[in-house]
Design an enzyme around this catalytic site. Structure first.
Site, short mmCIF file in Angstrom:
data_model
loop_
_atom_site.label_atom_id
_atom_site.label_comp_id
_atom_site.label_asym_id
_atom_site.label_seq_id
_atom_site.Cartn_x
_atom_site.Cartn_y
_atom_site.Cartn_z
N LYS A 110 -16.68 17.15 9.21
CA LYS A 110 -17.79 17.03 10.17
C LYS A 110 -18.09 18.42 10.73
CE LYS A 110 -16.13 12.41 11.41
NZ LYS A 110 -14.84 12.49 10.69
N TRP A 131 -22.16 15.74 8.01
CA TRP A 131 -20.98 15.40 7.21
C TRP A 131 -21.03 16.14 5.87
CZ3 TRP A 131 -19.45 9.52 7.53
CH2 TRP A 131 -19.17 9.20 8.86
N GLU A 138 -5.73 -3.62 -1.94
CA GLU A 138 -6.26 -4.81 -1.27
C GLU A 138 -7.34 -5.53 -2.07
OE1 GLU A 138 -4.98 -1.95 2.08
OE2 GLU A 138 -5.85 -1.81 0.08
N THR A 180 0.85 -1.19 0.00
CA THR A 180 0.00 0.00 0.00
C THR A 180 0.89 1.24 0.00
OG1 THR A 180 -0.11 0.04 2.42
CG2 THR A 180 -1.79 -1.23 1.27
#
Length: 541
Positions: free
Chosen positions: A440, A445, A330, A186
């Site tokens: 937030k 949100w 992944e 990653t």
């Protein structure tokens, strides 16, 4: 239980190149080389050279399961590594050269690479970290003897000399299809990079899904140029999918600027390509400046980060279809691909663009869930948002060499992606934000991606990022960081005006900061942690 009476042939990546060599023998593989010239050969020749490489690895004492690293651009020798290393029972460990040198050293050591294949470009990089690479038995420079560099690196070998000494045929082992054949780490934006091991089985299944009409839609009549690098997530599976379909492959090497890509696209009559938005933005701007158009391109896959609707529209105006896609290291990486269904034929232009701007619907074999904070599924109504979970035979179950792996399994049996999304009844997923990037404000949100897409729709904006800044009253408020187009005149008020009527008033950014450039990760994504530091002056927590 009655078992089927089918031959029990394991799914191995070797079978892909063998198939291409037998039934698409004269189909070309074209590469812009690090040395300069364009290299051409065929699938039949690539098959022979992959066998020579496998013999060379055996002669060097490599054993099944050994990790063999590559530090290389997209090119024909790198393709040979994919098959010669993985097919002989070893693990082809592709390494991202855009990472920091200390991260590259960490990755090579953590993977316990025994041998490393490198392009000429990266010799200085390796010289700088050579003292940290005590586990390497040798470094193979992917060139011929005439171009071998003078270097302080120990145990330096010449790729072409190694292959020249070997026979043309190799006795490929009959491996268990769950044997690891590839490895990618990653990008390590939080903590050290983590290694994902791909199996032969997962790589074959991923390539089959990638070839389908609603994904890359590849056939033997196509010409495919992967801009997405082979050093990261197997170039989205293209080096396996293109030979599987018998498509002509074109590799761009290290030259990814608009002019160089356009030259190859046109000269080789490329029909399909794939890459991240930053590359396509540069190409579109170059074409606008020069008045050029793509004449053979049919479909461009865009992923890595959200593709702004204005980019989809700009390509459509040139006659090119954009395939919006989503994936992760992944997930091999493809998980979502966006093509319309029959029910969408009558959508108007705005509806069509809104649909195309979503990340897409699940490819066959991969399951998705969207859950709330308590792990309960949220309604698939295209409005309710939650955490995105995924599972399937092309999804990793854990990380290489990490204690207590698998990580990211707060819901047992599912991989948690770290994305906040919505999903509609047809399975179309739209990324609202990364969980760590969502803003937030006052208990609500705000999607940074929505704000960025609106901002880049302004004709004077080249690139934009929306980040949260602390606010005493609301907790957090959004601020835009913008790179104007060269020579453009743009003010704060001009830009904020484009948000009117497109988002709720409380979502409109509080301020705009203008900068000359924005930082990106090694895979081309906006580096939000650094951008937050630019705005607040405080290091990321």
């Amino acid at each position: 239980m009655l078992r089927g009476m089918m031959m029990n042939e394991p799914l191995l990546v070797t079978s892909i190149l063998r198939h291409a060599a037998l039934y698409h023998a004269d189909t070309e593989i074209v590469s812009r080389t690090t040395e300069g010239p364009i290299h051409r050969y065929t699938y039949a020749e690539a098959w022979v050279r992959a066998q020579k490489l496998a013999n060379a690895l055996a002669a060097l004492g490599m054993q099944p399961g050994d990790r063999v690293g590559t530090l290389a651009w997209n090119g024909f020798r790198h393709l040979e590594c994919y098959y010669g290393i993985g097919g002989s029972g070893m693990v082809c460990h592709t390494i991202n050269p855009r990472l920091f040198p200390e991260q590259i050293a960490y990755i090579i050591n953590h993977a316990e690479d025994r041998l490393l294949f490198t392009d000429l470009t990266f010799i200085p990089l390796l010289e700088g970290i050579a003292q940290e690479l005590a586990g390497l038995k040798g470094i193979v420079v992917m060139t011929d003897s005439a171009n071998m560099p003078r270097s302080s690196l120990p145990n330096l070998l010449c790729y072409e000399d190694l292959l020249a000494e070997q026979p043309d045929a190799f006795d490929w082992p009959l491996l268990d299809e769950n044997t690891a054949c590839g490895m990618c780490y990653t990008s390590g934006t939080t903590g050290n990079p983590k290694g994902v091991l791909y199996s032969h089985r997962s790589s074959i299944l991923h390539a089959m899904a990638a070839c389908m009409p609603d994904v890359f839609g590849l056939s033997a009549s196509d010409v495919v140029l992967p801009v997405v690098p082979m050093f990261h997530v197997n170039a989205w599976g293209v080096p396996y999918a293109a030979p599987m379909a018998g498509a002509k492959l074109v590799f761009p090497g290290a030259k990814l600027d608009g002019a160089s890509l356009y030259e190859l696209f046109e000269a080789e009559k490329v029909t399909n390509s794939a890459g991240v938005p930053t590359v396509w933005l540069a190409l579109l701007n170059w074409m606008d400046a020069t008045g050029k158009r793509l004449t053979t391109m049919r479909r461009i896959a865009i992923g890595g980060s959200a593709c702004p609707p204005v980019m989809i529209q700009r390509f459509k105006e040139t006659g090119v279809e954009v395939l919006h896609a989503w994936g992760m290291t992944e997930t091999s990486p493809l998980g979502l691909a966006n093509t319309p269904k029959g029910k969408h034929r009558d959508l108007d232009a705005d509806g069509t663009l809104a649909l195309a701007s979503k990340q897409g619907r699940p490819i066959c074999g991969v399951q998705f869930r969207v859950v709330d904070a308590d792990g309960r599924d949220v309604p698939r109504d295209g409005a309710s948002f939650g955490r995105l979970l995924v599972r399937g035979p092309t999804v990793c179950s854990g990380y290489f060499g990490v204690a207590d792996s698998p990580a990211h399994q707060a819901v047992p049996g599912w991989f948690e992606t770290g994305d906040v999304v919505t999903m509609d009844a047809d399975g179309y997923v739209q990324i609202v934000d990364r969980t760590k990037d969502v803003i937030k404000s006052g208990g609500e949100w705000i999607s940074s991606i929505d704000l960025e897409n609106i901002a880049v729709g302004h004709p004077a904006v080249q690139e934009a990022a929306a980040v949260a800044v602390p606010d005493e009253k609301w907790g957090e408020r959004p601020v835009l960081v913008v790179v104007p187009k060269p020579g453009a005149s743009l003010t704060r008020d001009d830009l904020l005006a484009v948000f009117q009527g497109k988002v709720a008033k409380w979502c409109i950014p509080d301020d705009v900061r203008f900068v000359e450039a924005l930082p990106h990760t090694a895979t081309g994504k906006l580096l939000k942690s650094r951008i937050r530091e630019m705005v607040t002056g405080a290091p990321a927590a």
